[in-house]
Design an enzyme around this catalytic site. Structure first.
Site, mmCIF file in Angstrom:
data_model
loop_
_atom_site.group_PDB
_atom_site.id
_atom_site.type_symbol
_atom_site.label_atom_id
_atom_site.label_comp_id
_atom_site.label_asym_id
_atom_site.label_seq_id
_atom_site.Cartn_x
_atom_site.Cartn_y
_atom_site.Cartn_z
ATOM 1 N N GLU A 1 59.997 29.001 -7.763
ATOM 2 C CA GLU A 1 60.401 27.347 -7.474
ATOM 3 C C GLU A 1 59.320 26.743 -7.266
ATOM 4 O OE1 GLU A 1 64.104 28.102 -5.304
ATOM 5 O OE2 GLU A 1 65.381 27.837 -7.446
ATOM 6 N N LYS A 2 58.179 27.206 -7.310
ATOM 7 C CA LYS A 2 56.736 26.565 -6.474
ATOM 8 C C LYS A 2 56.852 25.031 -7.265
ATOM 9 C CE LYS A 2 53.649 29.424 -9.006
ATOM 10 N NZ LYS A 2 54.867 30.287 -9.571
ATOM 11 N N CYS B 1 77.196 43.308 -8.584
ATOM 12 C CA CYS B 1 78.507 43.215 -9.073
ATOM 13 C C CYS B 1 79.560 42.640 -8.131
ATOM 14 C CB CYS B 1 78.709 44.641 -9.650
ATOM 15 S SG CYS B 1 80.437 45.110 -10.020
ATOM 16 N N ARG C 1 67.284 37.161 -8.653
ATOM 17 C CA ARG C 1 68.413 36.960 -7.638
ATOM 18 C C ARG C 1 69.923 36.810 -8.063
ATOM 19 N NH1 ARG C 1 68.280 30.316 -6.084
ATOM 20 N NH2 ARG C 1 68.835 29.624 -8.064
ATOM 21 N N TRP D 1 63.536 23.894 -13.364
ATOM 22 C CA TRP D 1 63.982 24.748 -14.356
ATOM 23 C C TRP D 1 64.580 24.093 -15.651
ATOM 24 C CZ3 TRP D 1 68.521 22.441 -14.179
ATOM 25 C CH2 TRP D 1 69.139 21.733 -13.146
ATOM 26 N N ASN E 1 75.902 31.716 -1.797
ATOM 27 C CA ASN E 1 75.075 30.600 -2.186
ATOM 28 C C ASN E 1 75.581 30.649 -3.622
ATOM 29 O OD1 ASN E 1 73.100 28.300 -1.828
ATOM 30 N ND2 ASN E 1 72.151 29.415 -3.528
ATOM 31 N N GLU E 2 76.049 29.313 -4.176
ATOM 32 C CA GLU E 2 76.321 28.800 -5.680
ATOM 33 C C GLU E 2 77.025 30.328 -6.244
ATOM 34 O OE1 GLU E 2 72.885 27.506 -7.489
ATOM 35 O OE2 GLU E 2 73.131 25.512 -6.565
ATOM 36 N N GLU F 1 72.839 20.195 -2.046
ATOM 37 C CA GLU F 1 71.605 20.416 -2.380
ATOM 38 C C GLU F 1 71.455 19.260 -3.473
ATOM 39 O OE1 GLU F 1 70.498 23.975 -4.232
ATOM 40 O OE2 GLU F 1 71.280 25.412 -2.640
ATOM 41 N N CYS G 1 84.384 46.412 -12.341
ATOM 42 C CA CYS G 1 85.042 45.332 -12.803
ATOM 43 C C CYS G 1 86.115 45.697 -13.596
ATOM 44 C CB CYS G 1 84.039 44.198 -13.378
ATOM 45 S SG CYS G 1 82.906 43.557 -11.880
HETATM 46 C C1 GAL Z 1 70.232 25.761 -6.608
HETATM 47 C C2 GAL Z 1 70.123 27.044 -5.631
HETATM 48 C C3 GAL Z 1 68.881 26.805 -4.884
HETATM 49 C C4 GAL Z 1 67.436 26.408 -5.667
HETATM 50 C C5 GAL Z 1 67.980 25.154 -6.372
HETATM 51 C C6 GAL Z 1 66.666 24.744 -7.345
HETATM 52 O O1 GAL Z 1 70.880 26.207 -7.798
HETATM 53 O O2 GAL Z 1 71.178 27.002 -4.819
HETATM 54 O O3 GAL Z 1 68.523 28.018 -4.114
HETATM 55 O O4 GAL Z 1 67.538 27.411 -6.762
HETATM 56 O O5 GAL Z 1 69.079 25.331 -7.452
HETATM 57 O O6 GAL Z 1 67.276 23.718 -7.976
#
Ligand code: GAL
Length: 679
Positions: A355-356, A116, A112, A315, A150-151, A307, A164
């Site tokens: 991310e399951k 660039c 994901r 992770w 997002n982030e 979040e 760049c």
């Molecule tokens: C964030 C992200 C989410 C998800 C989450 C998992 O970094 O915005 O989409 O990946 O972490 O902890």
């Protein structure tokens, strides 16, 4: 402007990814959201590939359906602009839109955030999608907030490609005006680096050895600004089409790549993603530090926890769950530090994809058999009673100065020692929290006027304006505490000559001649009047007094007898200097002396007790008392005259917090933390 009244009480919800689930689940989801007390979900964050199947051809059918369904169930939407991850077709149609690493590797499809930030087609594509979404949903009654991208910078905070490089050159031309000015700023007389034309300038790609430090620093500045352009582009489109809908993008706390003090100026409300390690005893300190930063980024305004995990993430190498009670505790911590919204990633734990094994509100076992579900629904119900907190401020008399530019500069290679900034900041922050303080973070250009004490654990890069602001702060009666290796270089990363710390040498009443970098295992000892000798590590400054008084002196090595800690009366105020790495207890002792000298009330708390004082309108204050210990209760003495919040029963003068326990006590007037004591 952001008005929390748009929402139905304290915001409670999650990222929602219905596209990962069959339609029969959607209706169940909407019903369960009601059961959990969810009133807002973030929708569409990673939906680009399902919304735009080929360039310019949109399919909004499924999104229409889910927006309507959510609205029918009283759930509002934080709608993503969906630009966080371009679809595979896009990356293949525009192969050079894939970002390039410092080693020249172009990244591949399959993860994901594969873009660039400079690529023209990416910018066009993001604008096209944002415009299409804003136009389609402008009048939709569920739309309450925009979630831009997002982030940003989470995976790709620097792209070293040719697009760049071109933008970097243009950025430098705007910054310096002439190539001579750039040569001066970058100190290119060194190592045959002199540039004749702009075209010769490259990003600091992998080089035979250390790249030019100012090139590296400017590259960091450029990269943050360059990604910000993407964000402001989307924001401008939203502001044009839906001027009444506020917009945010989710920050990541102390993210290395983006200067959030600059970025926050572009937010209607600041929002944060926070994933402290539940397995760490310091989870609440890590989280609390990010929460305080987030409030500070918004100038003290309340913010949204966008979040966090209900339990484990996927992770880390080992992903500890949040034991029962910890999720609630950390959410109370966020509310105490100014959150108006408590959101999670994600609503329903995924069945497929990377991310399951990340927790959700609805776990794989289904809601009926899940203790996480019981906890999130109980917390959703509890939140409904906490609405008055939405009006609370978090007044702080102490500020910790933090600067992304100085952090970038400190991180550049070739220093006397590698000094990781965040652990250092965390140690100072923890000491202030252990002394019962509310703490703000302030950038060098921030307003210091409202603070009694400003601490600089480290400000390696100090511009002249920062030195002037600190000077004025102390002159007017402020109390300043500076850590070592501060005030070393200017904004171009050139040494301030004439003794280290030169820009505030008059304020500190000293100059530093050199330093002794201690190797792992080496120590020195500091003799401190009235206290036990302190063993110090890592770094010892060789300090010469010029008006300051030594508070403590080194006893070993070639500078034995010279000052380790100093204090200087300057104008109406005091400036303290700490020329070594103190152990936590000594740092806390020193900061306690500073607070006392500044007339700031303090108490002494163990690391697992967290105290915040928040201020309600009309003078009332709330003590937020949290026990972050997983197994041990803690008993506290609190000031008389308080009532439990919410509820209103008399709180008495002692209370016991069970493990992960939380108690809020409201007083009709200001409370002093000195009256809170651990028994
Ligand atoms: C964030 C992200 C989410 C998800 C989450 C998992 O970094 O915005 O989409 O990946 O972490 O902890």
């Amino acid at each position: 402007m952001f008005d929390i009244q748009r929402f139905n009480g304290v915001i409670y919800g999650a990222d929602y990814n219905p596209e990962q689930w069959p339609r029969e689940i959607w209706a169940e989801d909407a019903r369960l959201m009601q059961e959990a007390g969810v009133n807002l979900v973030s929708l569409g964050i990673f939906s680009w590939a399902l919304l735009e199947r080929t360039e310019g051809n949109f399919d909004f059918g499924w999104l229409d359906e889910i927006m309507d369904l959510l609205h029918a169930h009283g759930v509002d939407v934080n709608l993503a602009t969906a630009t966080a991850s371009p679809p595979p077709w896009f990356s293949l149609q525009y192969p050079d839109s894939r970002p390039v690493t410092a080693d020249g590797v172009r990244l591949e499809v399959g993860g994901r955030q594969l873009y660039c930030p400079s690529h023209p087609a990416l910018r066009d594509g993001a604008a096209r999608l944002t415009r299409a979404l804003a136009t389609r949903y402008a009048q939709h009654p569920a739309l309450k907030l925009w979630h831009i991208n997002n982030e940003y910078g989470c995976h790709i905070d620097q792209c070293y490609c040719e697009h760049c490089a071109r933008r970097f050159r243009a950025w430098l031309e705007r910054r310096y005006g002439s190539i001579d000015a750039l040569n001066g700023a970058w100190g290119t007389a060194f190592w045959s680096q002199h540039y004749i034309t702009w075209a010769e300038i490259q990003p600091p790609r992998r080089a035979p050895t250390y790249a030019n430090p100012t090139q590296q620093l400017d590259w960091r500045r450029f990269s943050s600004d360059n990604i910000l352009e993407l964000h402001t582009m989307e924001r401008a489109i939203l502001a044009e089409i839906t001027p009444d809908v506020p917009a945010t993008t989710n920050f990541l706390g102390f993210l290395p790549g983006l200067d959030y003090f600059r970025w926050a100026q572009e937010e209607d409300v600041v929002s944060l993603d926070a994933y402290p390690d539940p397995g760490s005893d310091l989870a609440h300190l890590d989280a609390g530090m990010a929460f305080d930063l987030t409030r500070s980024l918004g100038g003290g305004a309340r913010w949204i926890l966008m979040e966090q995990a209900t339990s484990a993430v996927n992770w880390r190498l080992r992903n500890a769950p949040k034991p029962p009670g910890q999720m609630r505790l950390l959410n109370h911590l966020a509310l105490a530090r100014g959150a108006s919204g408590i959101m999670f990633f994600q609503w329903r734990a995924s069945r497929a994809g990377a991310e399951k094994f990340h927790s959700g509100l609805v776990q794989h076992v289904g809601q009926q058999r899940s203790r996480v579900w019981r906890e999130v629904t109980a917390f959703g119900a509890e939140l409904r009673r906490l609405t008055p907190l939405l009006a609370a401020g978090v007044p702080a008399r102490v500020a910790l100065m933090f600067d992304w530019h100085s952090w970038w500069a400190l991180n550049i290679d070739s220093k006397p020692a590698a000094l990781p900034l965040l652990p250092l900041v965390a140690r100072w922050y923890a000491a202030l929290k252990a002394l019962g303080q509310n703490v703000d973070f302030v950038p060098p250009h921030g307003d210091l006027g409202g603070y009694d004490v400003v601490v600089l654990p480290n400000l390696y890069l100090m511009a002249d304006e920062t030195a002037s602001a600190l000077r004025a702060f102390v002159e007017r009666g402020g109390h300043l505490v500076s850590g070592y290796f501060t005030g070393i270089v200017d904004a171009q990363e050139h040494i301030h000559l004439g003794g280290y710390g030169a820009p505030i040498s008059d304020v500190l009443g000293l100059w530093v001649e050199e330093w002794d970098v201690l190797l792992p295992g080496q120590t020195n000892t500091v003799a401190w009047a009235g206290r036990d000798p302190v063993t110090v590590t890592d770094w010892c400054d060789v300090i010469h007094l010029q008006g300051a008084q030594a508070q403590a002196t080194f006893t070993d090595r070639f500078y034995a007898g010279q000052p380790a800690m100093t204090r200087h009366t300057f104008g109406q105020g005091q400036a303290w200097y700490v020329g070594t790495e103190l152990p936590p207890s000594a740092l806390q002792g020193l900061l306690g002396e500073v607070l006392q000298g500044a007339g700031v009330p303090l108490t002494v708390l163990p690391a697992h007790v967290d105290l915040t004082v928040s201020a309600l309108p009309e003078g009332a204050q709330v003590l937020h008392l949290l026990n972050a210990h997983a197994t041990d209760p803690v008993s506290l003495r609190i000031p008389d005259g308080g009532v439990l919040f919410p509820g209103g029963e008399a709180a008495g003068t002692t209370l016991t917090l069970p493990p992960y326990g939380v108690t809020l006590v409201q007083y009709p007037q200001a409370v002093t933390v000195a009256d809170v004591q651990v028994l």
